[in-house]
Design a protein around this motif. Structure first.
Motif, mmCIF file in Angstrom:
data_model
loop_
_atom_site.group_PDB
_atom_site.id
_atom_site.type_symbol
_atom_site.label_atom_id
_atom_site.label_comp_id
_atom_site.label_asym_id
_atom_site.label_seq_id
_atom_site.Cartn_x
_atom_site.Cartn_y
_atom_site.Cartn_z
ATOM 1 N N ALA A 39 0.844 -1.202 0.000
ATOM 2 C CA ALA A 39 0.000 0.000 0.000
ATOM 3 C C ALA A 39 0.874 1.245 0.000
ATOM 4 O O ALA A 39 1.908 1.293 0.663
ATOM 5 N N GLY A 40 0.442 2.249 -0.735
ATOM 6 C CA GLY A 40 1.156 3.509 -0.784
ATOM 7 C C GLY A 40 1.016 4.273 0.529
ATOM 8 O O GLY A 40 -0.049 4.276 1.144
ATOM 9 N N PHE A 41 2.100 4.890 0.942
ATOM 10 C CA PHE A 41 2.125 5.630 2.202
ATOM 11 C C PHE A 41 1.022 6.691 2.245
ATOM 12 O O PHE A 41 0.305 6.810 3.230
ATOM 13 N N PRO A 74 7.166 4.747 -2.261
ATOM 14 C CA PRO A 74 6.048 4.992 -1.347
ATOM 15 C C PRO A 74 5.385 3.775 -0.709
ATOM 16 O O PRO A 74 4.368 3.929 -0.037
ATOM 17 N N THR A 75 5.946 2.576 -0.907
ATOM 18 C CA THR A 75 5.387 1.424 -0.204
ATOM 19 C C THR A 75 6.441 0.875 0.759
ATOM 20 O O THR A 75 7.638 1.116 0.586
ATOM 21 N N VAL A 76 5.986 0.132 1.746
ATOM 22 C CA VAL A 76 6.912 -0.488 2.691
ATOM 23 C C VAL A 76 7.908 -1.360 1.937
ATOM 24 O O VAL A 76 9.118 -1.304 2.189
ATOM 25 N N GLY A 77 7.414 -2.156 1.009
ATOM 26 C CA GLY A 77 8.279 -3.053 0.253
ATOM 27 C C GLY A 77 9.360 -2.318 -0.517
ATOM 28 O O GLY A 77 10.528 -2.712 -0.500
ATOM 29 N N GLN A 78 8.981 -1.241 -1.188
ATOM 30 C CA GLN A 78 9.944 -0.475 -1.977
ATOM 31 C C GLN A 78 10.980 0.205 -1.084
ATOM 32 O O GLN A 78 12.183 0.160 -1.365
ATOM 33 N N LEU A 79 10.517 0.850 -0.020
ATOM 34 C CA LEU A 79 11.446 1.558 0.860
ATOM 35 C C LEU A 79 12.348 0.575 1.599
ATOM 36 O O LEU A 79 13.552 0.811 1.734
ATOM 37 N N ALA A 80 11.796 -0.531 2.041
ATOM 38 C CA ALA A 80 12.605 -1.540 2.742
ATOM 39 C C ALA A 80 13.681 -2.126 1.828
ATOM 40 O O ALA A 80 14.817 -2.343 2.272
ATOM 41 N N ALA A 81 13.340 -2.381 0.570
ATOM 42 C CA ALA A 81 14.332 -2.898 -0.380
ATOM 43 C C ALA A 81 15.462 -1.880 -0.563
ATOM 44 O O ALA A 81 16.635 -2.247 -0.592
#
Length: 86
Positions: A39-41, A74-81
């Protein structure tokens, strides 16, 4: 080398898997029980003030994090990667 604090002022544990840390910080900032990693922030209800708060907390573990990084990922997955590579 300076030891990083393991807990933010809000009580979120900053150790562990980047996806878990980012999700926990976002959930705390947004007042949610959990955050969908896709989900987008801003779709979750974040504002520009929320981004500033979240980046301030996450910088305790990732000092080089910039506000623009959250907008670009803007997603948890993208930022975490992104953070996991850093």
């Amino acid at each position: 080398m300076t030891d990083l604090p393991t807990t933010s002022a809000t009580g979120v544990d900053l150790d562990g898997d980047p996806a878990d840390v980012v999700a926990a910080v976002w959930a705390e900032a947004l007042g949610l029980d959990a955050v969908d990693p896709d989900a987008g922030f801003f779709d979750l209800g974040a504002t520009s003030a929320t981004v500033v708060d979240v980046v301030r907390v996450l910088r305790r573990r990732w000092p080089g994090l910039k506000i623009v990084d959250v907008f670009a990922r803007p997603t948890v997955g993208q930022l975490a990667a992104f953070l996991g590579d850093g």
